[in-house]
Design an enzyme around this catalytic site. Structure first.
Site, mmCIF file in Angstrom:
data_model
loop_
_atom_site.group_PDB
_atom_site.id
_atom_site.type_symbol
_atom_site.label_atom_id
_atom_site.label_comp_id
_atom_site.label_asym_id
_atom_site.label_seq_id
_atom_site.Cartn_x
_atom_site.Cartn_y
_atom_site.Cartn_z
ATOM 1 N N LYS A 41 39.230 25.873 49.441
ATOM 2 C CA LYS A 41 38.708 25.328 48.205
ATOM 3 C C LYS A 41 38.260 26.444 47.254
ATOM 4 O O LYS A 41 38.068 26.214 46.068
ATOM 5 C CB LYS A 41 37.487 24.435 48.502
ATOM 6 C CG LYS A 41 37.756 23.259 49.412
ATOM 7 C CD LYS A 41 36.401 22.546 49.678
ATOM 8 C CE LYS A 41 36.575 21.454 50.711
ATOM 9 N NZ LYS A 41 35.291 20.882 51.140
ATOM 10 N N GLU A 96 43.633 33.652 45.423
ATOM 11 C CA GLU A 96 42.576 33.633 46.443
ATOM 12 C C GLU A 96 41.223 33.847 45.778
ATOM 13 O O GLU A 96 41.147 34.418 44.684
ATOM 14 C CB GLU A 96 42.821 34.767 47.455
ATOM 15 C CG GLU A 96 43.328 34.315 48.805
ATOM 16 C CD GLU A 96 42.296 33.598 49.666
ATOM 17 O OE1 GLU A 96 41.366 32.958 49.137
ATOM 18 O OE2 GLU A 96 42.429 33.675 50.883
ATOM 19 N N ASP A 97 40.163 33.422 46.471
ATOM 20 C CA ASP A 97 38.827 33.697 45.949
ATOM 21 C C ASP A 97 38.372 35.112 46.308
ATOM 22 O O ASP A 97 37.856 35.841 45.472
ATOM 23 C CB ASP A 97 37.810 32.646 46.439
ATOM 24 C CG ASP A 97 37.797 32.470 47.961
ATOM 25 O OD1 ASP A 97 38.612 33.102 48.659
ATOM 26 O OD2 ASP A 97 36.961 31.682 48.449
ATOM 27 N N ASP A 100 38.310 39.577 52.358
ATOM 28 C CA ASP A 100 37.229 40.165 53.161
ATOM 29 C C ASP A 100 37.888 40.964 54.289
ATOM 30 O O ASP A 100 38.272 42.114 54.095
ATOM 31 C CB ASP A 100 36.330 39.021 53.654
ATOM 32 C CG ASP A 100 35.103 39.485 54.403
ATOM 33 O OD1 ASP A 100 35.020 40.667 54.755
ATOM 34 O OD2 ASP A 100 34.198 38.664 54.665
ATOM 35 N N GLY A 102 40.799 40.269 55.322
ATOM 36 C CA GLY A 102 42.223 40.234 54.987
ATOM 37 C C GLY A 102 43.036 39.360 55.931
ATOM 38 O O GLY A 102 44.239 39.182 55.734
ATOM 39 N N THR A 104 43.039 36.112 56.359
ATOM 40 C CA THR A 104 43.580 34.909 55.722
ATOM 41 C C THR A 104 44.820 35.260 54.908
ATOM 42 O O THR A 104 45.845 34.577 55.000
ATOM 43 C CB THR A 104 42.508 34.262 54.806
ATOM 44 O OG1 THR A 104 41.335 34.053 55.573
ATOM 45 C CG2 THR A 104 42.997 32.946 54.228
ATOM 46 N N PHE A 149 27.546 38.861 51.067
ATOM 47 C CA PHE A 149 28.067 37.499 51.121
ATOM 48 C C PHE A 149 27.806 36.870 49.757
ATOM 49 O O PHE A 149 26.660 36.731 49.340
ATOM 50 C CB PHE A 149 27.399 36.672 52.235
ATOM 51 C CG PHE A 149 28.041 35.337 52.389
ATOM 52 C CD1 PHE A 149 29.210 35.201 53.133
ATOM 53 C CD2 PHE A 149 27.518 34.209 51.754
ATOM 54 C CE1 PHE A 149 29.838 33.969 53.258
ATOM 55 C CE2 PHE A 149 28.141 32.977 51.867
ATOM 56 C CZ PHE A 149 29.300 32.861 52.620
ATOM 57 N N ARG A 162 29.170 26.169 44.930
ATOM 58 C CA ARG A 162 30.516 26.349 44.362
ATOM 59 C C ARG A 162 30.538 26.189 42.846
ATOM 60 O O ARG A 162 31.334 26.814 42.168
ATOM 61 C CB ARG A 162 31.498 25.315 44.933
ATOM 62 C CG ARG A 162 31.945 25.597 46.330
ATOM 63 C CD ARG A 162 33.201 24.786 46.644
ATOM 64 N NE ARG A 162 33.396 24.596 48.067
ATOM 65 C CZ ARG A 162 33.944 25.479 48.884
ATOM 66 N NH1 ARG A 162 34.343 26.642 48.424
ATOM 67 N NH2 ARG A 162 34.089 25.224 50.171
#
Ligand code: 5GP
Length: 172
Positions: A41, A96-97, A100, A102, A104, A149, A162
């Protein structure tokens, strides 16, 4: 706003950078047709703004993967739902958002290459520098950030934050 949350990039800074990315993508693809694929998401706000910053008309699709559970990487990337249309022979831009570890992106790139697109590039809003040499995984990056984070502008913490218009982090 949560009092402990620090702003990393304001809505104005994000808007300016997204405009630049849109111009760069237009210049790079020129008259080539483009399919923009958002990874749900986390990329939904970034993708919505980016496709409007890209002046050429684009096809949009989405897929969804999960790998984080309770803000901790489970290490295993799972395809929750895949593309609904064929991308064979298409120029694909994956949105992508954040990169991190990598994991994903590495998983998604291999998966999407199997669908035989003409080209595959990645645009990530954020690249988190955690000391791994994986910057090459993304062709376009909005901002390179330190190892925090982050939440906001699509990114969540246990489902919340979000919808914030800025990107923030909780100082340790
Ligand atoms: P990677 O596979 O690169 O380790 O992680 C990619 C995914 O983990 C991102 O698409 C995102 O959903 C999540 N993630 C990684 N770092 C962060 C972060 O700092 N904040 C949030 N909200 N999600 C993150």
């Amino acid at each position: 706003m949560d009092s402990k949350l620090q702003v990393l990039y304001s809505a104005q800074q994000i808007e300016q950078r997204v405009t630049e990315l849109g111009k760069q993508i237009d210049a790079d693809y020129k008259d080539e047709p483009l399919v923009v694929v958002g990874v749900l998401k986390g990329s939904f706000l970034f993708m919505a703004d980016l496709v409007r910053a890209i002046k050429k008309d684009v096809r949009c699709d989405f897929l969804r993967v999960s790998s984080y559970e309770n803000d901790k990487s489970s290490g295993v990337v799972r395809m929750d739902f895949d593309l609904t249309q064929s991308i064979e022979g298409d120029n694909l831009l994956l949105i992508e958002d954040i990169v991190d570890t990598g994991r994903t992106l590495a998983f998604l790139k291999e998966h999407l290459h199997g669908k035989k697109p003409k080209s595959l590039k990645v645009c990530s809003l954020l690249y988190k520098d955690i000391g791994i040499d994986n910057r090459h995984l993304a062709d376009y990056v909005g901002f390179e950030i330190p190892n925090h984070f982050v939440v906001g502008y699509g990114l969540d913490s246990e489902g919340l934050y979000r919808s914030l218009p800025y990107i923030g982090y909780f100082p340790r």
